[in-house]
Design a protein around this motif. Structure first.
Motif, mmCIF file in Angstrom:
data_model
loop_
_atom_site.group_PDB
_atom_site.id
_atom_site.type_symbol
_atom_site.label_atom_id
_atom_site.label_comp_id
_atom_site.label_asym_id
_atom_site.label_seq_id
_atom_site.Cartn_x
_atom_site.Cartn_y
_atom_site.Cartn_z
ATOM 1 N N LEU A 78 0.833 -1.203 0.000
ATOM 2 C CA LEU A 78 0.000 0.000 0.000
ATOM 3 C C LEU A 78 0.872 1.259 0.000
ATOM 4 O O LEU A 78 0.641 2.186 -0.764
ATOM 5 C CB LEU A 78 -0.909 0.003 1.227
ATOM 6 C CG LEU A 78 -1.881 1.168 1.248
ATOM 7 C CD1 LEU A 78 -2.935 0.983 0.172
ATOM 8 C CD2 LEU A 78 -2.551 1.292 2.601
ATOM 9 N N THR A 79 1.897 1.253 0.857
ATOM 10 C CA THR A 79 2.770 2.426 0.933
ATOM 11 C C THR A 79 3.418 2.680 -0.425
ATOM 12 O O THR A 79 3.443 3.808 -0.906
ATOM 13 C CB THR A 79 3.881 2.192 1.978
ATOM 14 O OG1 THR A 79 3.252 1.690 3.148
ATOM 15 C CG2 THR A 79 4.608 3.470 2.306
ATOM 16 N N ALA A 80 3.893 1.593 -1.048
ATOM 17 C CA ALA A 80 4.510 1.746 -2.370
ATOM 18 C C ALA A 80 3.490 2.306 -3.348
ATOM 19 O O ALA A 80 3.775 3.208 -4.132
ATOM 20 C CB ALA A 80 5.030 0.405 -2.861
ATOM 21 N N ALA A 81 2.278 1.770 -3.277
ATOM 22 C CA ALA A 81 1.271 2.167 -4.255
ATOM 23 C C ALA A 81 0.809 3.603 -4.047
ATOM 24 O O ALA A 81 0.464 4.290 -4.992
ATOM 25 C CB ALA A 81 0.082 1.217 -4.192
ATOM 26 N N MET A 82 0.793 4.066 -2.816
ATOM 27 C CA MET A 82 0.250 5.398 -2.550
ATOM 28 C C MET A 82 1.255 6.521 -2.747
ATOM 29 O O MET A 82 0.861 7.672 -2.892
ATOM 30 C CB MET A 82 -0.274 5.517 -1.109
ATOM 31 C CG MET A 82 -1.333 4.520 -0.699
ATOM 32 S SD MET A 82 -2.451 4.033 -1.983
ATOM 33 C CE MET A 82 -3.052 5.558 -2.497
ATOM 34 N N GLY A 83 2.538 6.199 -2.733
ATOM 35 C CA GLY A 83 3.561 7.237 -2.679
ATOM 36 C C GLY A 83 3.404 8.331 -3.724
ATOM 37 O O GLY A 83 3.377 9.515 -3.401
ATOM 38 N N TYR A 84 3.281 7.931 -4.981
ATOM 39 C CA TYR A 84 3.265 8.937 -6.049
ATOM 40 C C TYR A 84 1.985 9.762 -6.032
ATOM 41 O O TYR A 84 1.998 10.954 -6.331
ATOM 42 C CB TYR A 84 3.457 8.265 -7.406
ATOM 43 C CG TYR A 84 4.859 7.706 -7.563
ATOM 44 C CD1 TYR A 84 5.880 8.511 -8.041
ATOM 45 C CD2 TYR A 84 5.159 6.391 -7.216
ATOM 46 C CE1 TYR A 84 7.171 8.026 -8.184
ATOM 47 C CE2 TYR A 84 6.440 5.890 -7.346
ATOM 48 C CZ TYR A 84 7.439 6.707 -7.826
ATOM 49 O OH TYR A 84 8.713 6.220 -7.950
ATOM 50 N N VAL A 85 0.860 9.102 -5.684
ATOM 51 C CA VAL A 85 -0.414 9.842 -5.677
ATOM 52 C C VAL A 85 -0.398 10.855 -4.540
ATOM 53 O O VAL A 85 -0.749 12.030 -4.720
ATOM 54 C CB VAL A 85 -1.604 8.874 -5.503
ATOM 55 C CG1 VAL A 85 -2.909 9.645 -5.651
ATOM 56 C CG2 VAL A 85 -1.525 7.758 -6.507
ATOM 57 N N ASP A 86 0.033 10.405 -3.380
ATOM 58 C CA ASP A 86 0.168 11.302 -2.230
ATOM 59 C C ASP A 86 1.060 12.498 -2.574
ATOM 60 O O ASP A 86 0.730 13.637 -2.281
ATOM 61 C CB ASP A 86 0.894 10.544 -1.102
ATOM 62 C CG ASP A 86 -0.056 10.209 0.019
ATOM 63 O OD1 ASP A 86 -1.179 10.723 0.004
ATOM 64 O OD2 ASP A 86 0.369 9.450 0.903
ATOM 65 N N GLY A 87 2.213 12.197 -3.178
ATOM 66 C CA GLY A 87 3.181 13.235 -3.540
ATOM 67 C C GLY A 87 2.572 14.209 -4.539
ATOM 68 O O GLY A 87 2.776 15.430 -4.436
ATOM 69 N N ALA A 88 1.813 13.687 -5.510
ATOM 70 C CA ALA A 88 1.195 14.558 -6.520
ATOM 71 C C ALA A 88 0.166 15.473 -5.853
ATOM 72 O O ALA A 88 0.107 16.672 -6.154
ATOM 73 C CB ALA A 88 0.540 13.702 -7.608
ATOM 74 N N ILE A 89 -0.599 14.938 -4.935
ATOM 75 C CA ILE A 89 -1.619 15.765 -4.252
ATOM 76 C C ILE A 89 -0.928 16.830 -3.382
ATOM 77 O O ILE A 89 -1.399 17.962 -3.297
ATOM 78 C CB ILE A 89 -2.584 14.867 -3.437
ATOM 79 C CG1 ILE A 89 -3.416 14.000 -4.394
ATOM 80 C CG2 ILE A 89 -3.474 15.699 -2.520
ATOM 81 C CD1 ILE A 89 -4.298 14.772 -5.377
ATOM 82 N N GLN A 91 1.798 18.320 -4.183
ATOM 83 C CA GLN A 91 2.174 19.360 -5.153
ATOM 84 C C GLN A 91 0.963 20.234 -5.488
ATOM 85 O O GLN A 91 1.072 21.458 -5.551
ATOM 86 C CB GLN A 91 2.741 18.745 -6.440
ATOM 87 C CG GLN A 91 4.093 18.089 -6.289
ATOM 88 C CD GLN A 91 5.199 19.085 -5.943
ATOM 89 O OE1 GLN A 91 5.148 20.256 -6.300
ATOM 90 N NE2 GLN A 91 6.190 18.618 -5.209
ATOM 91 N N VAL A 92 -0.183 19.593 -5.691
ATOM 92 C CA VAL A 92 -1.404 20.358 -6.014
ATOM 93 C C VAL A 92 -1.708 21.333 -4.881
ATOM 94 O O VAL A 92 -2.009 22.505 -5.115
ATOM 95 C CB VAL A 92 -2.604 19.392 -6.222
ATOM 96 C CG1 VAL A 92 -3.917 20.172 -6.315
ATOM 97 C CG2 VAL A 92 -2.381 18.553 -7.470
ATOM 98 N N ARG A 150 9.462 16.753 -9.155
ATOM 99 C CA ARG A 150 9.689 16.861 -7.704
ATOM 100 C C ARG A 150 9.017 15.718 -6.964
ATOM 101 O O ARG A 150 9.537 15.218 -5.975
ATOM 102 C CB ARG A 150 9.155 18.198 -7.183
ATOM 103 C CG ARG A 150 10.060 19.326 -7.617
ATOM 104 C CD ARG A 150 9.719 20.602 -6.879
ATOM 105 N NE ARG A 150 9.965 21.720 -7.767
ATOM 106 C CZ ARG A 150 9.548 22.960 -7.556
ATOM 107 N NH1 ARG A 150 8.844 23.237 -6.482
ATOM 108 N NH2 ARG A 150 9.834 23.908 -8.410
ATOM 109 N N THR A 151 7.849 15.299 -7.452
ATOM 110 C CA THR A 151 7.166 14.149 -6.841
ATOM 111 C C THR A 151 8.048 12.905 -6.956
ATOM 112 O O THR A 151 8.271 12.192 -5.973
ATOM 113 C CB THR A 151 5.810 13.911 -7.545
ATOM 114 O OG1 THR A 151 5.069 15.113 -7.537
ATOM 115 C CG2 THR A 151 5.023 12.797 -6.871
#
Ligand SMILES: Nc1ncnc2c1ncn2[C@@H]1O[C@H](COP(=O)(O)OP(=O)(O)OP(=O)(O)O)[C@@H](O)[C@H]1O
Ligand SMILES: C[C@@](O)(CCO)CC(=O)[O-]
Ligand SMILES: [Mg+2]
Length: 328
Positions: A78-89, A91-92, A150-151
């Protein structure tokens, strides 16, 4: 709701070395991640991922009283899967200054995860683009690429290049060297992909190359030599010289293999493609498992790969001239 899509990519040349300032030439291909972002009335983040190799999942979190996210998958996955989405949000939120806004995020992706086709960059680009547009800000493509970089930089532990994210944001073939990112004229290339069904962890593979490079001068020289291949490759690309492109791709694969980022299945797909008469073949992306890319205008490589033990899927990839698409 705002919806954006962004393409995956293959590297003709230069992955890994690009992290240390050498040039690289990735090309966007017509496989995409689509991300929908809708503002919520609370500050939670709810992520629904359709096409993860986990068969899809939904996770909601972020309230002050929340415990860990309640989902039916292991925490590390889950942590692996969420990392990029979390990071993108993140940035938003930083771009718009709306630190407390929650979102429903829906991801549908045709790009296999961790397989060298740039799923992380496509998800980051599409999520930042849709998220900012949902809040009324439309980013210039260069700014979008920079934010997505940056993400990746943060999720990959401070080790990333701008290559994947710039390529996904702008589309087409690109050349990235440090912070110098530009589009290239490229002929329509006969790209064939072989996928072993597996994946590699980009952060770990990059860290492995980094430590080899620090330990051995010859590993640092290998990284520099990949840069020389890329510079030759640019000329071959401009001339549309498939034979020379293929020869350089073969050489590039050998050096990546020396740096420890190939695998038995990647090597056997590369050799199956060469035996079938491809102009050249190499692993693409971080390696460890995942995909190879070959050049072959005939059907021979695709057919040979489909009979190769260790190859789960073989397909032809079209170059994607368009990067991010604003769908809704
Ligand atoms: N459909 C998706 N839904 C949610 N997250 C995704 C999805 N696709 C990719 N990701 C994110 O991207 C990560 C995989 O990124 P990683 O950089 O390891 O591989 P890649 O980008 O596919 O390959 P490479 O970087 O070698 O080109 C996943 O762990 C996940 O965080
Ligand atoms: C291995 C790498 O060069 C490409 C991964 O697709 C990492 C990066 O450029 O960030
Ligand atoms: Mg990636």
């Amino acid at each position: 709701m705002a919806v954006s899509s962004a393409p995956g990519k293959v590297y003709l040349f230069g992955e890994h070395a690009v992290v240390y300032g050498e040039p690289a030439v990735p090309c966007a291909i017509e496989v995409r991640a689509r991300v929908g972002v809708e503002q919520r009335s609370d500050s939670k983040l709810r992520i629904h991922a359709e096409d993860l190799s986990l068969d899809g999942f939904t996770v909601e979190y972020g309230g002050a009283t929340d415990g860990p996210p309640d989902v039916d998958v292991s925490e590390s996955l889950l942590t692996a899967a969420m990392g990029y989405v979390d990071g993108a949000i993140e940035q938003v939120r930083a771009i718009t200054g709306e630190e407390d806004i929650g979102f429903d995020v829906t991801i549908e992706s045709d790009i296999p995860l961790g397989a060298g086709l740039g799923s992380s960059a496509a998800v980051a680009v599409a999520a930042i683009d849709a998220g900012t547009r949902e809040l009324g800000t439309t980013l210039e493509i260069d700014e979008l690429a920079e934010r997505a970089y940056r993400t990746e930089y943060e999720v990959q532990g401070g080790q990333a290049s701008r290559a994947d994210t710039f390529c996904s944001a702008t589309g087409g073939a690109v050349r990235v060297e440090g912070d110098d990112c530009r589009s290239l004229e490229a002929p329509d290339l006969p790209l064939v992909i072989g996928f072993d069904g597996g994946a590699g962890d980009t952060g770990e593979l990059v860290a492995g190359v980094r430590s080899l490079r620090e330990e051995y001068d010859f590993a640092a020289d290998t990284v520099d030599a990949i840069g020389d291949i890329v510079r030759n490759g640019e000329a071959a690309l401009a001339a549309g010289d498939l034979e020379e492109l293929g020869r350089l791709m073969n050489f590039n694969h050998g050096l990546l293999s020396a740096l420890g980022v190939s695998s038995r299945s990647l090597d056997s797909m590369v050799w199956a493609a060469r035996d079938a008469g491809a102009d050249g073949a190499k692993l693409t992306g971080a390696g460890g498992g995942g995909c190879i890319v070959a050049l072959d205008p005939t059907d021979e490589t695709e057919t040979a790969l489909s009979y190769t033990p260790g190859c789960a899927d073989a397909f032809r990839a079209e170059l994607s001239e368009t990067g991010v698409k604003r769908l809704e």
